[in-house]
Design a protein around this motif. Structure first.
Motif, PDB file in Angstrom:
ATOM      1  N   LYS A  77       0.839  -1.214   0.000  1.00  0.00           N
ATOM      2  CA  LYS A  77       0.000   0.000   0.000  1.00  0.00           C
ATOM      3  C   LYS A  77       0.865   1.251   0.000  1.00  0.00           C
ATOM      4  CE  LYS A  77      -3.889   2.113   2.451  1.00  0.00           C
ATOM      5  NZ  LYS A  77      -4.814   1.998   3.615  1.00  0.00           N
ATOM      6  N   ASN A 129      -7.626   9.565  -6.232  1.00  0.00           N
ATOM      7  CA  ASN A 129      -8.778   8.678  -6.076  1.00  0.00           C
ATOM      8  C   ASN A 129      -8.406   7.204  -6.207  1.00  0.00           C
ATOM      9  OD1 ASN A 129     -10.691  10.612  -5.528  1.00  0.00           O
ATOM     10  ND2 ASN A 129     -11.372  10.837  -7.641  1.00  0.00           N
ATOM     11  N   GLN A 130      -7.119   6.904  -6.231  1.00  0.00           N
ATOM     12  CA  GLN A 130      -6.678   5.507  -6.324  1.00  0.00           C
ATOM     13  C   GLN A 130      -7.106   4.729  -5.082  1.00  0.00           C
ATOM     14  OE1 GLN A 130      -2.641   4.597  -7.368  1.00  0.00           O
ATOM     15  NE2 GLN A 130      -2.492   6.280  -8.826  1.00  0.00           N
ATOM     16  N   SER A 131      -7.391   3.450  -5.294  1.00  0.00           N
ATOM     17  CA  SER A 131      -7.757   2.578  -4.178  1.00  0.00           C
ATOM     18  C   SER A 131      -6.819   1.382  -4.129  1.00  0.00           C
ATOM     19  CB  SER A 131      -9.207   2.102  -4.305  1.00  0.00           C
ATOM     20  OG  SER A 131      -9.370   1.321  -5.490  1.00  0.00           O
ATOM     21  N   ASP A 135      -9.839   0.095  -0.408  1.00  0.00           N
ATOM     22  CA  ASP A 135      -9.720   1.329   0.382  1.00  0.00           C
ATOM     23  C   ASP A 135      -9.062   2.412  -0.456  1.00  0.00           C
ATOM     24  OD1 ASP A 135     -10.858   0.236   2.634  1.00  0.00           O
ATOM     25  OD2 ASP A 135      -8.950  -0.428   3.465  1.00  0.00           O
ATOM     26  N   HIS A 136      -9.649   3.610  -0.442  1.00  0.00           N
ATOM     27  CA  HIS A 136      -9.053   4.726  -1.165  1.00  0.00           C
ATOM     28  C   HIS A 136      -7.901   5.286  -0.338  1.00  0.00           C
ATOM     29  CE1 HIS A 136     -12.858   4.399  -3.347  1.00  0.00           C
ATOM     30  NE2 HIS A 136     -12.209   4.958  -4.351  1.00  0.00           N
ATOM     31  N   SER A 143     -12.451   5.708   4.037  1.00  0.00           N
ATOM     32  CA  SER A 143     -11.753   5.238   2.843  1.00  0.00           C
ATOM     33  C   SER A 143     -12.620   4.482   1.852  1.00  0.00           C
ATOM     34  CB  SER A 143     -10.580   4.339   3.256  1.00  0.00           C
ATOM     35  OG  SER A 143     -11.048   3.213   3.978  1.00  0.00           O
ATOM     36  N   ARG A 144     -13.909   4.338   2.134  1.00  0.00           N
ATOM     37  CA  ARG A 144     -14.758   3.563   1.237  1.00  0.00           C
ATOM     38  C   ARG A 144     -15.146   4.340  -0.016  1.00  0.00           C
ATOM     39  NH1 ARG A 144     -13.559  -1.456   1.767  1.00  0.00           N
ATOM     40  NH2 ARG A 144     -13.596  -2.120   3.934  1.00  0.00           N
ATOM     41  N   ASN A 145     -15.170   5.674   0.066  1.00  0.00           N
ATOM     42  CA  ASN A 145     -15.560   6.487  -1.072  1.00  0.00           C
ATOM     43  C   ASN A 145     -14.365   7.283  -1.587  1.00  0.00           C
ATOM     44  OD1 ASN A 145     -18.332   5.714  -0.853  1.00  0.00           O
ATOM     45  ND2 ASN A 145     -18.571   7.198   0.804  1.00  0.00           N
ATOM     46  N   ALA A 146     -14.354   7.546  -2.912  1.00  0.00           N
ATOM     47  CA  ALA A 146     -13.282   8.340  -3.513  1.00  0.00           C
ATOM     48  C   ALA A 146     -13.263   9.731  -2.878  1.00  0.00           C
ATOM     49  CB  ALA A 146     -13.488   8.438  -5.020  1.00  0.00           C
TER      50      ALA A 146
END
Length: 361
Positions: A77, A129-131, A135-136, A143-146
């Motif tokens: 990560k 906006n990378q995940s 997780d973003h 972290s679930r949404n951009a």
């Protein structure tokens, strides 16, 4: 004098021999299993009082391996985070170089600055906006949404788009230095999320949807963290509302919202371009620091993982000393049991041939 004549019937002898064969067969089966697996067939019986120690070491080793696995994922990560920040800095640098070439007056290529800045915004939004594993990376604990809204996309909550917010401040562009200074001040407030005229236009209201810098009580929001070991925790979260990214968007929005080649007043042009350049320069330095911090965090994770792997080797050896068998001893035991069984089978066969009729023949 009393004489006691002890007699054992052939049935009793046969029964004893069967029990002996069964016992030896079971022991041979267990020994064969031990030779195949390398471990005691009945571990807890073999260890006795040391069973608690073996179980404790097993739990500790399982926990160690869990940390190693989690750290490996965290390392990946952080690698993705570093790649994204390096890409963002490269994008900022590209626009900054074009800005510097046209800093004092519009030169060749000035008319392309607006398009370059717009493309840079889209690129940086995509990077932020990378995940990773769902997780973003740059959204913080939410972290679930951009975290970022695209430049021309309306925020579902405020109804504004980042582009419309900036255009409402800049309009057709600065006509003079006083107007430029006023626009710059308003844009600073928007990207600092301190624009009081319409708070819904602030960066953390319309541009960004991740974890805010401050919570509802005005205290710093918690950062994403990970436990590297039982007693070691690492706070590593990088968020899209960190100052370096906000400064990048501020400088880029100044260039994306205005065709600077059309600003006729030299002083106004100079003031606008100076501010954009300073914002992009500060953003480039800030993102470089973020990349450096992420690199240091990678080293911390790698060091912790290596230490855990060393501990795992020691624990594995300790467990092996308790659970593993001496294969030479087991092989010797198997040979002894096989000889015992062969002797038992031979005696049993000979007893089967004994009868009064055979004797009277």
């Amino acid at each position: 004098m009393a004489l006691f004549n002890s007699r054992i019937s052939s049935y009793q002898m046969s029964y004893f021999m069967r029990e002996n064969v069964n016992s030896a067969t079971m022991k041979l089966s267990e020994a064969s299993k031990e030779l195949g697996t390398g471990k005691h067939a009945n571990l807890y019986k073999e260890l006795g009082p040391r069973t608690a120690s073996a179980l404790q070491m097993r739990v500790r080793e399982t926990e160690t391996q869990s940390f190693v696995t989690a750290n490996d994922v965290l390392g990946s990560k952080l690698e993705a985070t570093l790649a994204a920040t390096n890409s963002i800095r490269g994008t900022i640098t590209s626009v900054l170089e074009l800005t510097l070439q046209n800093l004092t007056r519009p030169n060749q290529g000035a008319e392309a600055i607006q398009a370059e800045a717009r493309a840079a915004i889209e690129s940086i939004v995509g990077s932020l906006n990378q995940s990773f594993n769902g997780d973003h990376i740059f959204a913080g604990v939410k972290s679930r949404n951009a975290p970022m809204i695209r430049w021309g996309e309306a925020n579902a909550t405020t109804g504004h788009s980042p582009e419309s917010v900036v255009n409402s401040i800049v309009g057709a562009g600065p006509a003079d230095t006083a107007t430029a200074a006023s626009m710059i001040t308003d844009l600073q407030a928007i990207y600092d999320s301190s624009y009081a005229t319409d708070p819904s236009m602030n960066y953390e209201s319309t541009f960004y949807g991740g974890t805010p810098i401050l919570d509802s009580g005005g205290n710093p929001s918690p950062r994403v963290s990970a436990r590297l070991d039982t007693d070691q925790e690492l706070f590593y979260g990088v968020q899209a509302n960190d100052p370096a990214f906000r400064e990048a968007f501020r400088g880029l929005s100044m260039l994306a919202s205005v065709d600077v080649s059309t600003i006729s007043d030299p002083a106004t042009y100079q003031a606008w371009m100076d501010e954009a350049m300073q914002a992009l320069s500060g953003a480039s330095e800030g993102v470089l620091k973020i990349s450096t911090d992420v690199g240091f965090q990678q080293e911390v994770v790698e060091t912790a993982t290596l230490r855990l792997k060393d501990i795992s080797i020691i624990q594995t050896l300790q467990i092996a000393r308790l659970e593993n068998v001496d294969t030479y001893e087991v092989a010797t035991r198997i040979s002894s049991l096989e000889a015992q069984l062969q002797a038992s089978y031979s005696v049993t066969a000979r007893m089967g041939e004994l009868s009064i009729l055979n004797y009277l023949r």
